[in-house]
Design a protein around this motif. Structure first.
Motif, short mmCIF file in Angstrom:
data_model
loop_
_atom_site.label_atom_id
_atom_site.label_comp_id
_atom_site.label_asym_id
_atom_site.label_seq_id
_atom_site.Cartn_x
_atom_site.Cartn_y
_atom_site.Cartn_z
N THR A 167 0.72 -1.32 0.05
CA THR A 167 -0.07 -0.18 -0.38
C THR A 167 1.00 1.77 0.52
N ALA A 168 2.12 1.09 0.72
CA ALA A 168 2.63 2.40 1.04
C ALA A 168 3.65 2.47 -0.43
N MET A 169 4.20 1.73 -1.38
CA MET A 169 4.70 2.02 -3.01
C MET A 169 3.37 2.25 -3.35
N ALA A 170 2.33 1.84 -3.56
CA ALA A 170 0.80 2.42 -3.85
C ALA A 170 1.04 3.34 -3.85
N ILE A 171 0.82 3.89 -2.82
CA ILE A 171 0.58 5.30 -2.72
C ILE A 171 1.84 6.91 -2.91
N ILE A 172 3.19 6.46 -3.06
CA ILE A 172 4.33 6.92 -2.93
C ILE A 172 4.17 7.40 -4.86
N GLN A 173 4.04 6.41 -5.80
CA GLN A 173 4.37 6.06 -7.08
C GLN A 173 2.82 6.86 -7.34
N MET A 174 1.09 7.00 -6.76
CA MET A 174 0.59 7.86 -7.18
C MET A 174 0.73 9.01 -7.07
N ILE A 175 1.44 9.41 -5.91
CA ILE A 175 1.83 11.44 -5.16
C ILE A 175 2.71 11.38 -6.26
N THR A 176 3.68 11.22 -6.13
CA THR A 176 4.64 11.00 -7.07
C THR A 176 4.99 11.35 -8.80
N GLY A 177 3.73 10.53 -9.26
CA GLY A 177 2.94 10.53 -10.27
C GLY A 177 2.28 11.55 -10.67
N VAL A 178 2.30 12.72 -9.77
CA VAL A 178 1.61 14.52 -10.24
C VAL A 178 2.03 15.22 -11.79
N ILE A 179 3.50 14.55 -10.77
CA ILE A 179 4.45 15.44 -11.60
C ILE A 179 4.40 15.13 -13.46
N ALA A 180 4.23 13.95 -13.62
CA ALA A 180 4.15 14.15 -14.84
C ALA A 180 2.89 14.64 -15.36
N TRP A 181 1.94 15.05 -15.00
CA TRP A 181 1.32 15.77 -16.00
C TRP A 181 0.58 16.70 -15.36
N PHE A 182 1.14 17.43 -13.74
CA PHE A 182 0.20 18.32 -13.44
C PHE A 182 1.21 20.34 -14.23
N ARG A 183 0.28 20.69 -14.31
CA ARG A 183 0.67 22.53 -15.20
C ARG A 183 0.10 23.62 -14.02
N PRO A 184 0.97 23.89 -13.55
CA PRO A 184 0.23 25.22 -13.05
C PRO A 184 -0.93 25.78 -13.32
N ASP A 185 -1.12 26.61 -14.93
CA ASP A 185 -1.68 27.04 -15.49
C ASP A 185 -3.24 26.47 -15.76
N GLU A 186 -3.55 24.89 -15.72
CA GLU A 186 -4.53 24.27 -15.99
C GLU A 186 -5.15 23.98 -14.98
N ARG A 187 -6.13 23.38 -14.63
CA ARG A 187 -7.40 23.41 -13.90
C ARG A 187 -7.69 23.58 -12.60
N LEU A 188 -6.63 22.75 -12.22
CA LEU A 188 -5.88 22.46 -10.62
C LEU A 188 -5.21 23.58 -9.97
N SER A 189 -5.00 23.59 -9.54
CA SER A 189 -4.34 23.86 -8.76
C SER A 189 -3.25 23.38 -7.81
N VAL A 190 -1.95 23.61 -7.18
CA VAL A 190 -1.23 22.58 -6.21
C VAL A 190 -2.34 22.36 -5.15
N ARG A 191 -2.99 23.25 -4.41
CA ARG A 191 -3.73 22.96 -3.55
C ARG A 191 -4.70 22.52 -3.29
N GLU A 192 -5.54 22.53 -4.72
CA GLU A 192 -6.33 21.57 -5.18
C GLU A 192 -5.45 19.98 -5.28
N VAL A 193 -4.87 20.09 -6.43
CA VAL A 193 -4.42 18.97 -6.63
C VAL A 193 -3.62 17.50 -5.04
N ALA A 194 -3.25 18.07 -4.13
CA ALA A 194 -3.33 17.63 -3.29
C ALA A 194 -4.58 17.54 -2.76
N HIS A 195 -5.43 18.07 -2.25
CA HIS A 195 -6.96 18.10 -1.42
C HIS A 195 -7.24 17.45 -1.99
#
Length: 197
Positions: free
Chosen positions: A156-184
């Motif tokens: 489970t820990a490995m799955a969580i780490i992979q999921m939350i690190t994977g944000v960098i592959a698609w997140f862009r600050p000028d898109e729909r969600l802020s980093v705070r909203e993504v984290a939430h």
């Protein structure tokens, strides 16, 4: 070749590190040359060896800085509360913010472990293990208290780490969600993953 305007030892070192991250993330460690790095920084390639004895030492320094920074960031963000749910929320939030702010460094750390010699690789993997142990302890505490429903803490820990690190592959600050909203939102998904009420 002209030096970077107003450069001194500290500023040149910072420029070397940032330029190396950019070049390695773009081309890969093996493809990046010290000549190419020197040109990007604005110094003769030989000058780079005053800061790092070889190319691997530079890579190791970048990766070690990333991991020690991540561990320190978690120590600062770790809540005083013993509540596993609060600790897990803080872990997810801190992890996502840290990695989004260090996209290049995260990419290099994920992709270039293969480029380290065995002793340096062992050191970086120990730092990673120390960080991941923090998450496993949160999950274990939550399971023992009946707050989480987890069959395999390590998996489970490995799955969580992979999921939350994977944000960098698609997140862009000028898109729909802020980093705070993504984290939430990722926190909500993580709580579902651990079977929290």
């Amino acid at each position: 070749m002209a030096r970077t305007a107003g450069s001194d030892g500290e500023r040149t070192l910072a420029a070397i590190r940032q330029s190396a991250l950019s070049l390695i993330a773009r081309h890969g460690f093996e493809a990046m040359s010290m000549r190419q790095l020197g040109e990007r920084v604005g110094v003769q390639p030989a000058a780079l060896y005053r800061y790092f004895p070889n190319k691997e030492a530079l890579l190791f320094s970048l990766m070690e800085e990333h991991m020690t920074g991540l561990l320190a960031s978690w120590e600062d963000a770790k809540p005083q509360s013993a509540d596993p749910s609060e600790r897990l929320a803080a872990f997810v939030r801190n992890h996502i913010h840290f990695h989004v702010e260090r996209r290049l460094s995260t990419h290099v750390n994920n992709m270039e472990l293969r480029s380290l010699s065995p002793d340096k690789l062992t050191h970086i993997l120990r730092l990673r293990a120390a960080y991941e142990k923090e998450l496993r302890q949160i999950l274990r505490d939550g399971a023992e208290e009946g707050r989480f429903r987890i069959e395999d803490v390590t998996l489970t820990a490995m799955a969580i780490i992979q999921m939350i690190t994977g944000v960098i592959a698609w997140f862009r600050p000028d898109e729909r969600l802020s980093v705070r909203e993504v984290a939430h939102n990722y926190h909500i998904m993580t709580m579902r993953l651990v079977g929290a009420g």
